[in-house]
Design a protein around this motif. Structure first.
Motif, mmCIF file in Angstrom:
data_model
loop_
_atom_site.group_PDB
_atom_site.id
_atom_site.type_symbol
_atom_site.label_atom_id
_atom_site.label_comp_id
_atom_site.label_asym_id
_atom_site.label_seq_id
_atom_site.Cartn_x
_atom_site.Cartn_y
_atom_site.Cartn_z
ATOM 1 N N GLU A 100 2.942 -5.685 -0.971
ATOM 2 C CA GLU A 100 2.025 -5.103 0.012
ATOM 3 C C GLU A 100 0.614 -5.652 -0.166
ATOM 4 O OE1 GLU A 100 0.937 -0.707 1.834
ATOM 5 O OE2 GLU A 100 1.601 -0.868 -0.262
ATOM 6 N N TYR A 137 6.171 -7.873 2.804
ATOM 7 C CA TYR A 137 6.318 -6.439 2.522
ATOM 8 C C TYR A 137 6.808 -5.695 3.754
ATOM 9 C CZ TYR A 137 5.101 -1.567 1.717
ATOM 10 O OH TYR A 137 5.153 -0.201 1.614
ATOM 11 N N LEU A 144 7.311 -3.947 -4.787
ATOM 12 C CA LEU A 144 6.899 -3.707 -3.407
ATOM 13 C C LEU A 144 5.389 -3.515 -3.297
ATOM 14 C CD1 LEU A 144 9.767 -1.310 -2.271
ATOM 15 C CD2 LEU A 144 9.532 -3.760 -1.812
#
Length: 416
Positions: free
Chosen positions: A253, A260, A249
Motif C-alpha cells: 500500500e 496493493y 500488504l
C-alpha cells in the motif's frame, strides 16, 4: 551398472536423479525430508521456470503439472518514481509488459519435489531419508562411482570453497519475504493470471507478483525483496503468517499502491505459505575433497547461489542438472576424475552460470543511467520490452546490450 549417489533432493538433485534412473543408472538419493513432510511443510522458494528449463522437464517426462499450472505469457517491469506512495499512474516512471516467446510456469516445490520424490521411489530408486553429513559422504564415497552434492544448505556446502573472483558480495543484498495467496484480482491494464510483474522501487527494493500452482490449486505469489536496512527489511521477528501477510500488504500500500489495489482481498493459501530470510549470493569451487581424499561434485545451488531477484534459481538448477546428465551419459564407463568434474561444471558455467550470475548481481546494484534509459525505452519500443522479458529465459543475451553504455546506445540507435 554405474552407481551414483546424490545428496540433496531439490530441483537439480531430483531432476538429475530421475534422468539418470531413466537411463539405467543405479542411483541413491539422500533427502532430509520425506515426500509427505515436504507437502505438509512451509514454502521454500518462489520458483518460476522459463521455456528452456521447462523443456528439460518435458524431455524427461517430468512435466506432471504442466496442464494445471497457470501459464505466464508476459513479463512486466515497473520502475516507481520517488513519490510512488501516491496512487496516481504518473508515479510509475516506467511501466511496460513484454510478451514471452514461450510460456513460463511456477509450481510450488511442495507439490513438485514431493511428487518427484515419490516417482523416484516408485521407479525403484534407492531413497535414503537422512540429512547427509560430510562423514556420511566420506564413508559412502567408496561405494559409488560418482558422488554429487545438490544441497545448497547445511554443512555439505562448506565443502566447497568460495570463488572470490565471481562472488562480489559477502553479505545478503536483499531481505526476502514471500506470501502465497488466493484472492488476488487481475490487473486492469492487461491479462491477469498470465503475467509476472517486477516492480522496482529505488532505494527500497522490489516487489515480484506472479501466478503459481500450490497445494490448494492456482494461486499467486507476493514477494518482497528489500534493500537491507530499508523500509521493506522489516520481517525479522514477525509473529506468524497472518502478521507476515499484513506487513506485506501494508508495504504494498505504501510503495506499490497499484499492486496493493489488486490484493485487498488476498488471503494466505495455507498455514505454511509464508517465508522470510536472506542469504548472500555466492559462487563456489565445484569440486571438493573429502577427508579421506575422495572427490565430490557440486550441483545447482551447492556451487552457484544467486539472489532470487531475477527468478533464476530453479532455472539454473534445471539447466545444471541437464548439463551434468549429458556429461555423465557421454562419459560412459570412464572414471569420474577431477578433470571430468571440472569439465562437466564448465559445460554449465559457461553458457548458463556465468551470464546468470553476472546479470543477477548487476540487478542487485543500483542501475546505472544507461540501464535505466534502456528500461524506459521499452515503454515506447515493444521490441525492447520483448527482448528484455525473454532475457529471463536466456540471460546471456544481456551481454550484447545491457552492461556496456556504448552497446546500449548502439542498440537503441537501431530502433525506429
Amino acid at each position: 551398472m554405474r552407481k551414483i549417489l546424490i545428496a540433496g533432493a531439490g530441483q537439480s538433485g531430483l531432476q538429475l536423479a530421475l534422468g539418470l534412473q531413466a537411463q539405467g543408472y543405479e542411483v541413491t538419493l539422500m533427502s532430509h525430508r520425506t515426500a509427505d513432510e515436504i507437502r505438509a511443510g512451509r514454502v521454500t522458494s518462489t520458483q518460476v521456470l522459463f521455456p528452456t528449463a521447462l523443456q528439460h522437464e518435458r524431455d524427461l517426462r517430468l512435466n506432471f503439472w504442466e496442464s494445471q499450472a497457470p501459464d505466464i505469457e508476459a513479463l512486466g517491469v515497473t520502475v516507481a518514481a520517488p513519490d510512488s506512495h501516491d496512487p496516481g499512474p504518473a508515479h510509475r516512471a516506467v511501466d511496460w509488459l513484454g510478451p514471452l516467446d514461450g510460456a513460463a510456469q511456477s509450481v510450488d516445490h511442495r507439490v513438485k519435489l514431493a511428487g518427484w520424490l515419490d516417482t523416484f521411489a516408485q521407479r525403484g530408486g534407492r531413497l535414503v531419508i537422512h540429512g547427509a553429513a560430510v562423514s556420511d559422504l566420506d564413508h559412502l564415497s567408496r561405494l559409488y562411482d560418482l558422488v554429487l552434492v545438490a544441497s545448497g544448505k547445511g554443512e555439505l556446502v562448506d565443502l566447497f570453497d568460495r570463488d572470490p573472483a565471481h562472488s562480489p558480495y559477502t553479505r545478503p543484498q536483499r531481505s526476502l519475504a514471500v506470501s502465497y495467496v488466493h484472492g488476488l484480482a487481475p490487473r486492469p491494464d492487461g491479462p491477469g493470471t498470465g503475467q509476472l510483474r517486477l516492480t522496482m522501487v529505488p532505494g527500497v527494493g522490489e516487489l515480484i507478483v506472479m501466478p503459481t500452482l500450490t497445494t490448494s490449486g492456482p494461486a499467486d505469489i507476493l514477494f518482497w525483496e528489500g534493500v537491507p536496512g530499508g523500509p521493506v527489511d522489516a520481517f525479522r521477528g514477525v509473529a506468524g503468517p497472518a502478521e507476515h501477510l499484513a506487513l506485506t500488504l501494508s508495504l504494498m500500500e505504501r510503495h506499490t499502491p497499484w499492486e496493493y489495489a489488486r490484493a485487498v482481498k488476498a488471503e494466505l493459501t495455507d498455514g505454511g505459505s509464508t517465508l522470510a530470510g536472506r542469504y548472500p549470493p555466492v559462487v563456489r569451487n565445484p569440486v571438493a575433497v573429502l577427508p579421506s581424499g575422495g572427490l565430490v561434485l557440486g550441483v545447482g545451488d551447492a556451487v552457484v547461489t544467486n539472489d532470487p531477484l531475477t527468478g533464476q534459481g530453479a532455472n539454473a538448477a534445471a539447466k545444471c542438472a541437464a548439463a551434468y546428465l549429458a556429461a555423465i551419459l557421454e562419459h560412459g564407463d570412464r572414471p569420474f576424475d577431477e578433470a571430468w568434474m571440472r569439465t562437466a561444471f564448465d559445460r554449465y558455467w559457461g553458457p548458463v552460470g556465468r551470464p546468470t550470475t553476472r546479470w543477477t548481481n548487476a540487478m542487485l546494484a543500483p542501475l546505472p543511467a544507461h540501464a535505466v534509459g534502456l528500461l524506459a525505452a521499452a515503454s515506447d519500443h515493444p521490441e525492447v520490452a520483448r527482448r528484455f522479458a525473454n532475457g529471463f529465459d536466456d540471460p546471456s543475451d544481456f551481454e550484447h546490450y545491457f552492461y556496456d553504455p556504448a552497446r546500449t546506445e548502439s542498440y537503441l540507435a537501431t530502433l525506429t
